[in-house]
Design an enzyme around this catalytic site. Structure first.
Site, PDB file in Angstrom:
ATOM      1  CG  ASP A   1      -0.127  -0.207   2.521  1.00  0.00           C
ATOM      2  OD1 ASP A   1       1.098   0.012   2.512  1.00  0.00           O
ATOM      3  OD2 ASP A   1      -0.737  -0.569   3.537  1.00  0.00           O
TER       4      ASP A   1
ATOM      5  CD  GLU B   1       0.701  -6.628   3.183  1.00  0.00           C
ATOM      6  OE1 GLU B   1       0.563  -5.394   3.152  1.00  0.00           O
ATOM      7  OE2 GLU B   1       1.573  -7.191   3.880  1.00  0.00           O
TER       8      GLU B   1
ATOM      9  CD  GLU C   1       0.186   4.487   4.477  1.00  0.00           C
ATOM     10  OE1 GLU C   1      -0.778   5.116   4.955  1.00  0.00           O
ATOM     11  OE2 GLU C   1       1.369   4.834   4.653  1.00  0.00           O
TER      12      GLU C   1
ATOM     13  NE  ARG D   1       2.743  11.006   4.347  1.00  0.00           N
ATOM     14  CZ  ARG D   1       3.812  10.308   3.978  1.00  0.00           C
ATOM     15  NH1 ARG D   1       3.971   9.072   4.402  1.00  0.00           N
ATOM     16  NH2 ARG D   1       4.720  10.843   3.193  1.00  0.00           N
TER      17      ARG D   1
ATOM     18  CG  HIS E   1      10.330   5.479  10.149  1.00  0.00           C
ATOM     19  ND1 HIS E   1      10.729   6.398   9.206  1.00  0.00           N
ATOM     20  CD2 HIS E   1       9.671   4.523   9.459  1.00  0.00           C
ATOM     21  CE1 HIS E   1      10.319   6.016   8.001  1.00  0.00           C
ATOM     22  NE2 HIS E   1       9.676   4.865   8.133  1.00  0.00           N
TER      23      HIS E   1
END
Ligand code: UD1
Ligand code: UDP
Length: 370
Positions: free
Chosen positions: A99, A121, A135, A210, A241
């Site tokens: 995604d 997926e 996504e 996000r 991250h």
């Protein structure tokens, strides 16, 4: 079959690489395929560490990542750069994963080149366009133009059927379980460099979505502070991250707090070992929601919705959202209530048997044989 089937696998971020590298290797073992790996490098360092682990050398590297990149520029770069390769190479099938922006814009580019598309997926949905953003819409776009959809579970097949698409869906399990089992069985990692304290219970935290930037992520950090103050027998490890939107929020709140370790993103092998060593996992990641139940680790999901409800139904995962008190109370219950902890850690893994890549390979062979 005389002519080889020319397949390209396109991916660009850490999770896509983890879930596509085992498939690259599996397809390369079959002589009827000519396999090409194309990386957009939507991520750079976090992608490269996975390529190295699985020993995958890309045939094309678009090297697109920019610091603090935005969706518009990245999307148009992917469209234009993949066009050049797709138009020249004329693949029989282009495989994308999941995604991400890489998935949706490579798939659109393949569609414009009138090439068959396979979605690995496929079929995950929250049915809310803002969670996760962007996504959820990326998945809808990719499924709507795919010829083959490799769905992890029965529910993901049903989600696609409900959208009116009638054929092309196959239940394969998720290739993340193939990746996880390979790494756990073949690449044990040493975690000495983290300096874990064996007398403490380790709580592993990751957050990068996000929709959690800003206040939700701040609330998560405040929950961590409270938990650390209340429980002298826990430590928190947060491999952060590399996105600056994550670091700029987390570091000012959590740096220099005793028993909180803010560390660099881990390579996949040490990360798997850390998941195995952890007592509880707290995350907004998609992939970790799939891996942790396979390792028997309770997961609390820092989101309001999830496209992976299966493990919640089986009992290994709980949705907690991003409210500070709710996070604190849910973790505290897991720390205090042994029965509840045992119940969550004994749940089953609904995401596959570790042979998803083999099933996908067989489906592709059958598709081109007809
Ligand atoms: C992307 C995906 C998200 C996925 C996540 C996995 C989209 C829209 N989002 O989000 O679905 O869950 O990857 O991690 O596709 N950066 C580095 N080095 C790296 C990786 C990232 O420095 O190796 C920094 C860069 O400043 C980059 C920023 O992180 O611009 C954001 O990367 P980006 O891929 O746009 O967003 P993610 O939040 O990583
Ligand atoms: N992961 C990793 N190192 C880390 C954090 C996560 O290797 O420091 C792995 C994790 O095991 C999972 C994948 O990265 O397989 C998840 O990636 P991420 O959370 O970035 O993205 P998402 O799955 O949410 O799209």
């Amino acid at each position: 079959m005389d002519k080889k089937i020319k397949i390209a696998l396109v991916f660009g971020t850490r999770p896509e690489a983890i879930k596509m590298c085992p498939l690259v290797k599996k397809l390369k073992e079959n002589e009827i395929f000519q396999v090409f790996t194309i990386v957009t490098a939507q991520h750079r360092q976090m992608l490269d560490s996975v390529l190295e682990l699985f020993d995958v050398v890309p045939d094309f590297d678009l090297n697109l990542m920019k610091p603090n990149q935005n969706l518009w520029e990245l999307s148009s770069d992917i469209l234009l750069k993949t066009k050049e390769i797709f138009e020249e190479q004329k693949f029989d099938l282009i495989l994308v994963h999941g995604d991400t922006t890489t998935a949706s814009f490579s798939a659109l580019s393949a569609f414009y080149s009138r090439t068959k598309i396979g979605h690995v997926e496929a079929g995950l949905r929250t049915f809310d366009k803002n969670y996760p953003f962007p996504e959820e819409i990326n998945r809808v776009i990719v499924d709507s133009i795919s010829d083959l959809m490799f769905c992890p579970t029965e529910k993901s097949i049903q989600n696609i059927k409900n959208s009116g698409i009638k054929k092309g869906m196959y239940k394969t399990g998720n290739t993340v379980i193939d990746a996880l089992l390979y790494v756990v069985n073949n690449k044990p990692a040493n975690l000495d460099f983290i300096g874990l304290n064996n007398n403490l219970k380790t709580i592993l935290l990751t957050s990068h979505r996000r929709e959690n930037f800003g206040e939700p992520l701040r609330n998560i950090c405040f929950a961590i502070k409270k938990l650390i103050e209340k429980n002298k027998d826990i430590e928190i490890v947060y491999p952060m991250h590399l996105n600056p939107n994550v670091r700029n929020t987390v570091i000012p709140i959590l740096e220099n707090i005793e028993r909180v370790k803010l560390i660099e993103p881990l390579d996949y092998a040490p990360f798997c070992t850390l998941m195995q060593k952890s007592h509880i996992i707290l995350t907004d990641s998609g992939g970790i929601q799939e891996e942790a139940p396979a390792l028997g680790k309770p997961v609390l999901v820092l989101r309001e919705e999830t496209e992976r409800p299966e493990a919640i139904e089986y009992g290994g995962v709980k949705l907690v959202g991003t409210n500070t008190e709710k996070i604190v109370n849910t973790i505290q219950e897991l720390l205090d209530n042994k029965n509840e902890y045992e119940r969550m850690s004994k749940s089953v893994n609904p995401y596959g048997d570790g042979h998803a890549c083999e099933y996908i390979e067989n489906i592709i062979v059958e598709y081109f044989r007809c």
